[in-house]
Design a protein around this motif. Sequence first.
Motif, PDB file in Angstrom:
ATOM      1  N   TYR A  47      29.802  40.314  38.689  1.00 22.17           N
ATOM      2  CA  TYR A  47      31.232  40.516  38.437  1.00 22.17           C
ATOM      3  C   TYR A  47      32.105  39.560  39.238  1.00 22.17           C
ATOM      4  O   TYR A  47      33.074  38.998  38.724  1.00 22.17           O
ATOM      5  CB  TYR A  47      31.605  41.961  38.764  1.00 22.17           C
ATOM      6  CG  TYR A  47      33.092  42.248  38.651  1.00 22.17           C
ATOM      7  CD1 TYR A  47      33.681  42.494  37.422  1.00 22.17           C
ATOM      8  CD2 TYR A  47      33.910  42.252  39.785  1.00 22.17           C
ATOM      9  CE1 TYR A  47      35.038  42.745  37.308  1.00 22.17           C
ATOM     10  CE2 TYR A  47      35.272  42.500  39.693  1.00 22.17           C
ATOM     11  CZ  TYR A  47      35.836  42.744  38.452  1.00 22.17           C
ATOM     12  OH  TYR A  47      37.171  42.976  38.353  1.00 22.17           O
ATOM     13  N   ALA A  48      31.784  39.357  40.520  1.00 25.94           N
ATOM     14  CA  ALA A  48      32.646  38.538  41.372  1.00 25.94           C
ATOM     15  C   ALA A  48      32.726  37.104  40.856  1.00 25.94           C
ATOM     16  O   ALA A  48      33.810  36.503  40.829  1.00 25.94           O
ATOM     17  CB  ALA A  48      32.128  38.558  42.813  1.00 25.94           C
ATOM     18  N   VAL A  49      31.597  36.536  40.448  1.00 23.94           N
ATOM     19  CA  VAL A  49      31.603  35.166  39.939  1.00 23.94           C
ATOM     20  C   VAL A  49      32.342  35.099  38.601  1.00 23.94           C
ATOM     21  O   VAL A  49      33.111  34.169  38.352  1.00 23.94           O
ATOM     22  CB  VAL A  49      30.168  34.628  39.791  1.00 23.94           C
ATOM     23  CG1 VAL A  49      30.175  33.229  39.180  1.00 23.94           C
ATOM     24  CG2 VAL A  49      29.473  34.593  41.156  1.00 23.94           C
ATOM     25  N   ALA A  50      32.130  36.093  37.745  1.00 26.96           N
ATOM     26  CA  ALA A  50      32.838  36.110  36.462  1.00 26.96           C
ATOM     27  C   ALA A  50      34.341  36.207  36.668  1.00 26.96           C
ATOM     28  O   ALA A  50      35.125  35.569  35.961  1.00 26.96           O
ATOM     29  CB  ALA A  50      32.338  37.277  35.607  1.00 26.96           C
ATOM     30  N   LYS A  51      34.768  36.988  37.650  1.00 29.79           N
ATOM     31  CA  LYS A  51      36.195  37.144  37.943  1.00 29.79           C
ATOM     32  C   LYS A  51      36.797  35.818  38.394  1.00 29.79           C
ATOM     33  O   LYS A  51      37.880  35.415  37.949  1.00 29.79           O
ATOM     34  CB  LYS A  51      36.378  38.210  39.014  1.00 29.79           C
ATOM     35  CG  LYS A  51      37.818  38.533  39.396  1.00 29.79           C
ATOM     36  CD  LYS A  51      37.828  39.746  40.315  1.00 29.79           C
ATOM     37  CE  LYS A  51      39.253  40.122  40.704  1.00 29.79           C
ATOM     38  NZ  LYS A  51      39.831  39.188  41.692  1.00 29.79           N
ATOM     39  N   ALA A  52      36.074  35.106  39.283  1.00 35.90           N
ATOM     40  CA  ALA A  52      36.557  33.806  39.738  1.00 35.90           C
ATOM     41  C   ALA A  52      36.520  32.789  38.602  1.00 35.90           C
ATOM     42  O   ALA A  52      37.423  31.957  38.464  1.00 35.90           O
ATOM     43  CB  ALA A  52      35.711  33.328  40.910  1.00 35.90           C
ATOM     44  N   PHE A  53      35.482  32.835  37.780  1.00 35.28           N
ATOM     45  CA  PHE A  53      35.351  31.935  36.639  1.00 35.28           C
ATOM     46  C   PHE A  53      36.531  32.105  35.689  1.00 35.28           C
ATOM     47  O   PHE A  53      37.044  31.138  35.127  1.00 35.28           O
ATOM     48  CB  PHE A  53      34.039  32.242  35.909  1.00 35.28           C
ATOM     49  CG  PHE A  53      33.457  31.088  35.152  1.00 35.28           C
ATOM     50  CD1 PHE A  53      32.332  30.424  35.616  1.00 35.28           C
ATOM     51  CD2 PHE A  53      34.029  30.664  33.962  1.00 35.28           C
ATOM     52  CE1 PHE A  53      31.783  29.354  34.913  1.00 35.28           C
ATOM     53  CE2 PHE A  53      33.497  29.605  33.251  1.00 35.28           C
ATOM     54  CZ  PHE A  53      32.368  28.928  33.722  1.00 35.28           C
ATOM     55  N   ALA A  54      36.986  33.342  35.526  1.00 36.96           N
ATOM     56  CA  ALA A  54      38.092  33.633  34.611  1.00 36.96           C
ATOM     57  C   ALA A  54      39.450  33.278  35.192  1.00 36.96           C
ATOM     58  O   ALA A  54      40.442  33.213  34.464  1.00 36.96           O
ATOM     59  CB  ALA A  54      38.070  35.107  34.236  1.00 36.96           C
ATOM     60  N   GLY A  55      39.508  33.082  36.516  1.00 39.76           N
ATOM     61  CA  GLY A  55      40.793  32.816  37.146  1.00 39.76           C
ATOM     62  C   GLY A  55      41.610  34.057  37.379  1.00 39.76           C
ATOM     63  O   GLY A  55      42.827  33.986  37.581  1.00 39.76           O
ATOM     64  N   HIS A  56      40.963  35.231  37.372  1.00 42.60           N
ATOM     65  CA  HIS A  56      41.670  36.478  37.646  1.00 42.60           C
ATOM     66  C   HIS A  56      41.873  36.639  39.142  1.00 42.60           C
ATOM     67  O   HIS A  56      40.965  36.371  39.934  1.00 42.60           O
ATOM     68  CB  HIS A  56      40.876  37.676  37.110  1.00 42.60           C
ATOM     69  CG  HIS A  56      40.835  37.748  35.618  1.00 42.60           C
ATOM     70  ND1 HIS A  56      39.831  38.378  34.912  1.00 42.60           N
ATOM     71  CD2 HIS A  56      41.678  37.233  34.679  1.00 42.60           C
ATOM     72  CE1 HIS A  56      40.064  38.266  33.618  1.00 42.60           C
ATOM     73  NE2 HIS A  56      41.172  37.578  33.451  1.00 42.60           N
ATOM     74  N   THR A  57      43.065  37.088  39.522  1.00 43.74           N
ATOM     75  CA  THR A  57      43.373  37.221  40.943  1.00 43.74           C
ATOM     76  C   THR A  57      43.629  38.652  41.371  1.00 43.74           C
ATOM     77  O   THR A  57      43.600  38.964  42.550  1.00 43.74           O
ATOM     78  CB  THR A  57      44.614  36.380  41.300  1.00 43.74           C
ATOM     79  OG1 THR A  57      45.717  36.779  40.461  1.00 43.74           O
ATOM     80  CG2 THR A  57      44.334  34.899  41.085  1.00 43.74           C
ATOM     81  N   GLY A  58      43.898  39.570  40.436  1.00 39.51           N
ATOM     82  CA  GLY A  58      44.179  40.956  40.794  1.00 39.51           C
ATOM     83  C   GLY A  58      42.914  41.727  41.098  1.00 39.51           C
ATOM     84  O   GLY A  58      41.789  41.276  40.870  1.00 39.51           O
ATOM     85  N   ARG A  59      43.079  42.942  41.624  1.00 37.24           N
ATOM     86  CA  ARG A  59      41.936  43.774  41.951  1.00 37.24           C
ATOM     87  C   ARG A  59      41.271  44.355  40.717  1.00 37.24           C
ATOM     88  O   ARG A  59      40.068  44.531  40.665  1.00 37.24           O
ATOM     89  CB  ARG A  59      42.367  44.930  42.880  1.00 37.24           C
ATOM     90  CG  ARG A  59      42.734  44.469  44.280  1.00 37.24           C
ATOM     91  CD  ARG A  59      43.155  45.658  45.133  1.00 37.24           C
ATOM     92  NE  ARG A  59      43.480  45.262  46.494  1.00 37.24           N
ATOM     93  CZ  ARG A  59      43.944  46.104  47.413  1.00 37.24           C
ATOM     94  NH1 ARG A  59      44.140  47.375  47.104  1.00 37.24           N
ATOM     95  NH2 ARG A  59      44.209  45.680  48.626  1.00 37.24           N
ATOM     96  N   GLY A  60      42.064  44.713  39.705  1.00 44.59           N
ATOM     97  CA  GLY A  60      41.519  45.298  38.493  1.00 44.59           C
ATOM     98  C   GLY A  60      40.825  46.615  38.772  1.00 44.59           C
ATOM     99  O   GLY A  60      41.188  47.371  39.679  1.00 44.59           O
ATOM    100  N   ASP A  61      39.787  46.886  37.997  1.00 47.93           N
ATOM    101  CA  ASP A  61      39.078  48.152  38.138  1.00 47.93           C
ATOM    102  C   ASP A  61      38.180  48.197  39.361  1.00 47.93           C
ATOM    103  O   ASP A  61      37.664  49.255  39.722  1.00 47.93           O
ATOM    104  CB  ASP A  61      38.231  48.420  36.879  1.00 47.93           C
ATOM    105  CG  ASP A  61      39.098  48.598  35.641  1.00 47.93           C
ATOM    106  OD1 ASP A  61      40.257  49.005  35.807  1.00 47.93           O
ATOM    107  OD2 ASP A  61      38.620  48.327  34.528  1.00 47.93           O
ATOM    108  N   ALA A  62      37.946  47.049  40.001  1.00 49.92           N
ATOM    109  CA  ALA A  62      37.044  47.027  41.146  1.00 49.92           C
ATOM    110  C   ALA A  62      37.699  47.556  42.414  1.00 49.92           C
ATOM    111  O   ALA A  62      37.025  47.785  43.404  1.00 49.92           O
ATOM    112  CB  ALA A  62      36.537  45.602  41.380  1.00 49.92           C
ATOM    113  N   GLY A  63      39.025  47.719  42.399  1.00 53.88           N
ATOM    114  CA  GLY A  63      39.726  48.279  43.543  1.00 53.88           C
ATOM    115  C   GLY A  63      39.674  47.363  44.748  1.00 53.88           C
ATOM    116  O   GLY A  63      39.545  46.141  44.656  1.00 53.88           O
TER     117      GLY A  63
END
Length: 353
Positions: free
Chosen positions: A292-308
């Motif tokens: 998940y962490a790599v996918a989040k960075a790959f997507a350019g997402h910066t918020g916490r989202g569901d991962a809290g």
Amino acid sequence: MTARKRAELDTVRVLLTQLGITPEELLSNPAPREMPTFAEYIDRVAEAVTPGTRNAYGSYWRRIRAVWGSRRLDEPSPLEIKALSEQAKASAVVRANSRGGRTAAEHVISSLRCLYQHAVADGLLAEADNPAARVAKPRRLASARHALTDAQLAEIVTVSATTGNDPELDSLLIRLHTETACRRGGGLALRPVDLDHGQCLIRLREKGETVRWQPVSPTLMQHLMLHAEERGDGEPHGQLLRYRDRQPITSRRYDHLWVRAGRHLPWVATQQISTHWIRHTTLTWVERHFGYAVAKAFAGHTGRGDAGTTATYVRADLHEVARATAALTGEQHPLAAPLPAPDGGTLWHLPAR
């Protein structure tokens, strides 16, 4: 002080005493500012917001102006705002991927919230008097988008590379989005100055004014550099992606690409496949193989989202994204240590231009 001035002050003191008002109360409660109309305030807000916000809300502000243009901001009630959103929902254009006008209703409320947030910041209204904040947005339905299969993606790659009036451009677009999972706006915003050839990085500028460096394969970097050399206007800060006549492409190029793909591949038209589906495909692959962490960075997402809060401590760095890119494309990356392809190999073999 003249006698006349003293007499006037005495008159004011007597009046304040009769009204039961102290001078301190007058100072702490200044006279309210004149309340602008919607027509007046929409123009002021439109000049202050970002181009992205103006594009997103512009059509809804025009609708509000047509209905409430002469009314003051403090006049509509939450019930009237709710009724206006329902009117937008009922009159929404029905398309193949329509969801009953929910998006139109949501955007009416969001556009009004934007106006009222600025009005609160300007001191025109108190936060408690913001009527748009008391209107709930329609509940969002789950997205119908999902990751494409390898076979489906291969069909799209083939159609983009063998049809149309500029297969080289369309192949480059598909490869760019499959490697980086960038949004359409990120591709359109690319400039020659955003290419770091030595480190195989491109600078993506996307929605929310976010900026990030994204790893790409040496092959994609080579084709982006060649595209800039062959079709560019010599301006490093100009748009990178261009037609053969050196004119910058617009979002219409993407629209035409998917319409043409739909003519050759009926399932593309039926499911309303778009560039964002490729983003889903790439990010799903990255998440399955690198977490998940790599996918989040790959997507350019910066918020916490569901991962809290946990997402704050498990952020992936640029080198980890580069490793995922190397595995995705089957090419070594300058910022990634040699890494064998995970089980299942690469997502697909991206063809050369």
